[in-house]
Design a protein around this motif. Structure first.
Motif, mmCIF file in Angstrom:
data_model
loop_
_atom_site.group_PDB
_atom_site.id
_atom_site.type_symbol
_atom_site.label_atom_id
_atom_site.label_comp_id
_atom_site.label_asym_id
_atom_site.label_seq_id
_atom_site.Cartn_x
_atom_site.Cartn_y
_atom_site.Cartn_z
ATOM 1 N N LYS A 269 0.799 -1.216 0.000
ATOM 2 C CA LYS A 269 0.000 0.000 0.000
ATOM 3 C C LYS A 269 0.837 1.274 0.000
ATOM 4 O O LYS A 269 0.432 2.283 -0.522
ATOM 5 N N LYS A 270 1.991 1.217 0.612
ATOM 6 C CA LYS A 270 2.800 2.429 0.738
ATOM 7 C C LYS A 270 4.091 2.296 -0.059
ATOM 8 O O LYS A 270 4.752 1.269 -0.014
ATOM 9 N N GLU A 271 4.429 3.366 -0.754
ATOM 10 C CA GLU A 271 5.673 3.365 -1.522
ATOM 11 C C GLU A 271 6.881 3.247 -0.598
ATOM 12 O O GLU A 271 7.872 2.597 -0.935
ATOM 13 N N SER A 272 6.781 3.836 0.596
ATOM 14 C CA SER A 272 7.907 3.765 1.539
ATOM 15 C C SER A 272 8.174 2.320 1.961
ATOM 16 O O SER A 272 9.316 1.933 2.168
ATOM 17 N N ALA A 273 7.115 1.516 2.060
ATOM 18 C CA ALA A 273 7.285 0.100 2.415
ATOM 19 C C ALA A 273 8.022 -0.632 1.303
ATOM 20 O O ALA A 273 8.858 -1.496 1.561
ATOM 21 N N THR A 274 7.717 -0.288 0.045
ATOM 22 C CA THR A 274 8.404 -0.904 -1.095
ATOM 23 C C THR A 274 9.888 -0.534 -1.073
ATOM 24 O O THR A 274 10.739 -1.381 -1.282
ATOM 25 N N HIS A 275 10.192 0.725 -0.802
ATOM 26 C CA HIS A 275 11.591 1.155 -0.737
ATOM 27 C C HIS A 275 12.322 0.457 0.399
ATOM 28 O O HIS A 275 13.484 0.078 0.263
ATOM 29 N N PHE A 276 11.629 0.273 1.514
ATOM 30 C CA PHE A 276 12.212 -0.424 2.651
ATOM 31 C C PHE A 276 12.529 -1.870 2.274
ATOM 32 O O PHE A 276 13.597 -2.383 2.576
ATOM 33 N N SER A 277 11.614 -2.509 1.561
ATOM 34 C CA SER A 277 11.820 -3.887 1.102
ATOM 35 C C SER A 277 13.028 -3.969 0.171
ATOM 36 O O SER A 277 13.833 -4.889 0.265
ATOM 37 N N GLN A 278 13.135 -3.004 -0.743
ATOM 38 C CA GLN A 278 14.276 -2.975 -1.665
ATOM 39 C C GLN A 278 15.585 -2.863 -0.894
ATOM 40 O O GLN A 278 16.565 -3.540 -1.212
ATOM 41 N N PHE A 279 15.593 -2.016 0.120
ATOM 42 C CA PHE A 279 16.789 -1.830 0.935
ATOM 43 C C PHE A 279 17.187 -3.141 1.615
ATOM 44 O O PHE A 279 18.366 -3.517 1.629
ATOM 45 N N ILE A 280 16.214 -3.844 2.174
ATOM 46 C CA ILE A 280 16.483 -5.106 2.868
ATOM 47 C C ILE A 280 17.073 -6.136 1.904
ATOM 48 O O ILE A 280 18.061 -6.797 2.215
ATOM 49 N N VAL A 281 16.460 -6.260 0.732
ATOM 50 C CA VAL A 281 16.928 -7.235 -0.258
ATOM 51 C C VAL A 281 18.349 -6.896 -0.707
ATOM 52 O O VAL A 281 19.227 -7.763 -0.742
ATOM 53 N N HIS A 282 18.589 -5.641 -1.031
ATOM 54 C CA HIS A 282 19.915 -5.258 -1.531
ATOM 55 C C HIS A 282 20.997 -5.354 -0.452
ATOM 56 O O HIS A 282 22.165 -5.582 -0.771
ATOM 57 N N SER A 283 20.603 -5.222 0.803
ATOM 58 C CA SER A 283 21.592 -5.343 1.876
ATOM 59 C C SER A 283 22.091 -6.783 2.014
ATOM 60 O O SER A 283 23.157 -7.024 2.590
ATOM 61 N N SER A 284 21.348 -7.741 1.473
ATOM 62 C CA SER A 284 21.770 -9.143 1.572
ATOM 63 C C SER A 284 22.696 -9.566 0.428
ATOM 64 O O SER A 284 23.179 -10.696 0.411
ATOM 65 N N TYR B 199 26.326 -15.693 -12.964
ATOM 66 C CA TYR B 199 26.404 -14.835 -11.793
ATOM 67 C C TYR B 199 25.328 -13.753 -11.756
ATOM 68 O O TYR B 199 25.539 -12.647 -11.281
ATOM 69 N N ILE B 200 24.148 -14.078 -12.261
ATOM 70 C CA ILE B 200 22.976 -13.221 -12.121
ATOM 71 C C ILE B 200 22.251 -13.713 -10.880
ATOM 72 O O ILE B 200 22.043 -14.912 -10.698
ATOM 73 N N LYS B 201 21.910 -12.785 -9.991
ATOM 74 C CA LYS B 201 21.323 -13.161 -8.700
ATOM 75 C C LYS B 201 19.814 -12.929 -8.689
ATOM 76 O O LYS B 201 19.356 -11.851 -9.049
ATOM 77 N N PHE B 202 19.067 -13.953 -8.286
ATOM 78 C CA PHE B 202 17.632 -13.852 -8.072
ATOM 79 C C PHE B 202 17.435 -13.807 -6.556
ATOM 80 O O PHE B 202 17.920 -14.700 -5.853
ATOM 81 N N LEU B 203 16.736 -12.804 -6.067
ATOM 82 C CA LEU B 203 16.490 -12.671 -4.632
ATOM 83 C C LEU B 203 15.009 -12.452 -4.378
ATOM 84 O O LEU B 203 14.348 -11.734 -5.138
ATOM 85 N N ILE B 204 14.513 -13.054 -3.318
ATOM 86 C CA ILE B 204 13.116 -12.850 -2.960
ATOM 87 C C ILE B 204 13.007 -12.607 -1.462
ATOM 88 O O ILE B 204 13.617 -13.302 -0.658
ATOM 89 N N LEU B 205 12.263 -11.565 -1.109
ATOM 90 C CA LEU B 205 11.960 -11.246 0.277
ATOM 91 C C LEU B 205 10.590 -11.836 0.574
ATOM 92 O O LEU B 205 9.620 -11.549 -0.128
#
Length: 140
Positions: free
Chosen positions: A30-45, A80-86
């Motif tokens: 529902k919130k764009e900020s939640a999507t950005h937060f999810s992106q941050f979490i995924v990329h941090s891994s 070496y292409i990475k697939f990631l899922i949160l």
């Protein structure tokens, strides 16, 4: 820090240079900020994935990282292409099957003579098929 209430299921494909090739929000956000937060979490891994890829000879790395109630699972191709899922649910078989089917789709994209390796995937057909596979395999 707590995840936003409507927990996301975010899928990304990351290129060799840690560039974003594809991204899909597989659950309602529902919130764009939640999507950005999810992106941050995924990329941090990504650093964890970079370390693990050299310690195994399998493409599916299972859950590589965790944040709050969410897990990040990874799959790394031979190129070496990475697939990631949160995701929240622990369904190893479903996630592995999802990654394998999306990998088959990705290989079809690579066979397209107009697709430039490591560039963003903008195909709406690819996007629809990824979402369809997610509904089928991830019980979304």
């Amino acid at each position: 820090v707590q995840m936003p209430v409507d927990s996301p299921c975010l899928f990304v494909i990351v290129g060799k240079n840690d560039n974003l090739i594809y991204q899909s929000q597989l659950s309602a956000q529902k919130k764009e900020s939640a999507t950005h937060f999810s992106q941050f979490i995924v990329h941090s891994s990504l650093d964890v994935v970079d370390d693990l890829v050299w310690k195994t000879n399998t493409m599916y790395l299972k859950a590589v990282d965790r944040f709050s109630n969410s897990n990040i699972s990874a799959f790394v191709t031979a190129g070496y292409i990475k697939f990631l899922i949160l995701h929240e649910k622990k369904d190893e078989d479903g996630i592995k099957n999802f990654f394998n089917e999306v990998y088959e789709l990705y290989l079809k994209i690579l066979q397209n003579p107009f697709y430039q390796l490591n560039s963003p995937i903008t195909s709406s057909v690819f996007d629809e098929k990824v979402k369809s596979i997610a509904k089928k395999k991830l019980d979304l």
